[in-house]
Design a protein around this motif. Structure first.
Motif, PDB file in Angstrom:
ATOM      1  N   TRP A  17       0.856  -1.174   0.000  1.00  0.00           N
ATOM      2  CA  TRP A  17       0.000   0.000   0.000  1.00  0.00           C
ATOM      3  C   TRP A  17       0.899   1.233   0.000  1.00  0.00           C
ATOM      4  O   TRP A  17       1.832   1.353   0.803  1.00  0.00           O
ATOM      5  CB  TRP A  17      -0.970   0.003   1.184  1.00  0.00           C
ATOM      6  N   GLY A  18       0.672   2.099  -0.977  1.00  0.00           N
ATOM      7  CA  GLY A  18       1.580   3.217  -1.178  1.00  0.00           C
ATOM      8  C   GLY A  18       2.975   2.704  -1.519  1.00  0.00           C
ATOM      9  O   GLY A  18       3.150   1.850  -2.388  1.00  0.00           O
ATOM     10  N   ASP A  19       3.968   3.214  -0.827  1.00  0.00           N
ATOM     11  CA  ASP A  19       5.339   2.774  -1.029  1.00  0.00           C
ATOM     12  C   ASP A  19       5.744   1.651  -0.072  1.00  0.00           C
ATOM     13  O   ASP A  19       6.889   1.222  -0.071  1.00  0.00           O
ATOM     14  CB  ASP A  19       6.309   3.958  -0.833  1.00  0.00           C
ATOM     15  N   TRP A  20       4.795   1.180   0.721  1.00  0.00           N
ATOM     16  CA  TRP A  20       5.112   0.183   1.743  1.00  0.00           C
ATOM     17  C   TRP A  20       4.817  -1.222   1.238  1.00  0.00           C
ATOM     18  O   TRP A  20       3.803  -1.474   0.586  1.00  0.00           O
ATOM     19  CB  TRP A  20       4.274   0.432   2.998  1.00  0.00           C
ATOM     20  N   VAL A  21       5.697  -2.156   1.573  1.00  0.00           N
ATOM     21  CA  VAL A  21       5.437  -3.582   1.381  1.00  0.00           C
ATOM     22  C   VAL A  21       5.664  -4.249   2.728  1.00  0.00           C
ATOM     23  O   VAL A  21       6.780  -4.234   3.259  1.00  0.00           O
ATOM     24  CB  VAL A  21       6.357  -4.204   0.317  1.00  0.00           C
ATOM     25  N   ARG A  22       4.609  -4.789   3.296  1.00  0.00           N
ATOM     26  CA  ARG A  22       4.690  -5.382   4.629  1.00  0.00           C
ATOM     27  C   ARG A  22       3.855  -6.660   4.670  1.00  0.00           C
ATOM     28  O   ARG A  22       2.924  -6.834   3.879  1.00  0.00           O
ATOM     29  CB  ARG A  22       4.158  -4.416   5.691  1.00  0.00           C
ATOM     30  N   GLU A  23       4.180  -7.520   5.603  1.00  0.00           N
ATOM     31  CA  GLU A  23       3.331  -8.678   5.830  1.00  0.00           C
ATOM     32  C   GLU A  23       1.990  -8.206   6.384  1.00  0.00           C
ATOM     33  O   GLU A  23       1.944  -7.341   7.269  1.00  0.00           O
ATOM     34  CB  GLU A  23       3.999  -9.641   6.820  1.00  0.00           C
ATOM     35  N   ALA A  24       0.915  -8.761   5.835  1.00  0.00           N
ATOM     36  CA  ALA A  24      -0.423  -8.331   6.233  1.00  0.00           C
ATOM     37  C   ALA A  24      -1.324  -9.541   6.443  1.00  0.00           C
ATOM     38  O   ALA A  24      -1.057 -10.634   5.944  1.00  0.00           O
ATOM     39  CB  ALA A  24      -1.024  -7.429   5.153  1.00  0.00           C
ATOM     40  N   VAL A  25      -2.387  -9.330   7.195  1.00  0.00           N
ATOM     41  CA  VAL A  25      -3.421 -10.359   7.368  1.00  0.00           C
ATOM     42  C   VAL A  25      -4.403 -10.190   6.220  1.00  0.00           C
ATOM     43  O   VAL A  25      -5.049  -9.143   6.098  1.00  0.00           O
ATOM     44  CB  VAL A  25      -4.129 -10.213   8.726  1.00  0.00           C
ATOM     45  N   LEU A  26      -4.519 -11.215   5.374  1.00  0.00           N
ATOM     46  CA  LEU A  26      -5.333 -11.109   4.163  1.00  0.00           C
ATOM     47  C   LEU A  26      -6.513 -12.079   4.189  1.00  0.00           C
ATOM     48  O   LEU A  26      -6.391 -13.215   4.631  1.00  0.00           O
ATOM     49  CB  LEU A  26      -4.476 -11.391   2.931  1.00  0.00           C
ATOM     50  N   SER A  27      -7.627 -11.597   3.680  1.00  0.00           N
ATOM     51  CA  SER A  27      -8.828 -12.418   3.518  1.00  0.00           C
ATOM     52  C   SER A  27      -9.631 -11.855   2.355  1.00  0.00           C
ATOM     53  O   SER A  27      -9.916 -10.651   2.339  1.00  0.00           O
ATOM     54  CB  SER A  27      -9.678 -12.395   4.792  1.00  0.00           C
ATOM     55  N   PRO A  28      -9.993 -12.680   1.365  1.00  0.00           N
ATOM     56  CA  PRO A  28     -10.823 -12.171   0.269  1.00  0.00           C
ATOM     57  C   PRO A  28     -12.132 -11.590   0.800  1.00  0.00           C
ATOM     58  O   PRO A  28     -12.771 -12.188   1.678  1.00  0.00           O
ATOM     59  CB  PRO A  28     -11.079 -13.425  -0.584  1.00  0.00           C
ATOM     60  N   PRO A  29     -12.584 -10.451   0.296  1.00  0.00           N
ATOM     61  CA  PRO A  29     -13.790  -9.814   0.828  1.00  0.00           C
ATOM     62  C   PRO A  29     -15.068 -10.608   0.594  1.00  0.00           C
ATOM     63  O   PRO A  29     -16.084 -10.343   1.237  1.00  0.00           O
ATOM     64  CB  PRO A  29     -13.827  -8.476   0.091  1.00  0.00           C
TER      65      PRO A  29
END
Length: 228
Positions: A17-29
């Motif tokens: 998101w933006g210039d950031w790349v980070r580990e995230a908690v993901l779930s399809p909406p």
């Protein structure tokens, strides 16, 4: 009346998101939208570790085991097939502990695709690690091709969706041996198991397809009724 609180499993992945790349908690909406349409309040559960499972379940009215990367063969003492993507061991351990806690607490469970495999293995069952080897065909892996699934009309699944369904649901693994207390309640034309139910549980249903996709929300409606 307040909405039932429904936990949805998720996974850790790199996200931008933006210039950031980070580990995230993901779930399809699609999962949260299906829960909302059925009258529930969705909450996404990060796979923090097996120690968190009991605490999560105590606060939930229902649990959705979502799809994703195939369950690692180590979970059922099998041999990992090199054609299957590398498993996410942290998610496997968390979800196995989570569903076992939900079974003990009689919390309604809707297990989808990978989630059905997690439910089966949590109950002591095993999986076919590469389905085309068993069938000499990749017809279950064909994308965009619907196939007919017969459903037991006496099951909770059958009462929700009727005696058959024609989803598009490609998969390379399947149930081999059913876990303790589980019954097969839906089958493809070649008798590959496409739906299972946990006997004696308020609502413990697993399906090989993705009922959160599309407009047919009947299975989520039945799940939510049990969660109330």
């Amino acid at each position: 009346m307040s909405r039932p609180l429904i936990g949805i499993t998720a996974y850790f992945e790199a996200a931008r998101w933006g210039d950031w790349v980070r580990e995230a908690v993901l779930s399809p909406p699609s999962y949260t939208k299906a829960v909302l349409r059925a009258g529930g309040a969705p909450v996404v559960l990060p796979p923090l570790g097996p120690h968190a499972a009991e605490d999560y379940v105590r606060g939930l009215d229902g649990l959705v085991l979502a799809g994703g990367v195939e369950l690692g063969a180590e979970a059922y003492n099998g041999e990992q097939d090199g054609r299957v993507p590398a498993p996410q061991a942290h998610r496997d351990r968390f979800e196995l502990a989570l569903v076992r806690a939900a079974v003990r607490a009689d919390v309604p469970i809707l297990a989808i695709a990978r989630g059905m495999h997690v439910l089966n293995v949590a109950q002591g069952g095993t999986l076919i690690p590469w389905l085309p080897d068993v069938l000499d065909s990749d017809r279950h892996g064909e994308r965009g091709v619907p196939h007919t699934i017969q459903v037991s009309v006496s099951s909770k699944l059958g009462k929700a969706v009727g005696d058959h369904i024609e989803p598009v649901a490609p998969h390379c693994q399947s149930v081999r041996r059913l876990g303790s207390g589980l019954l097969a309640v839906a089958w493809a034309e070649d008798q590959i198991v496409e739906g299972i139910e946990l006997q004696g549980h308020r609502f413990g249903v697993g399906v090989q397809w993705h009922p959160e996709r599309g407009e047919d929300n009947r299975l989520f409606d039945a799940f939510m009724e049990a969660a109330r």
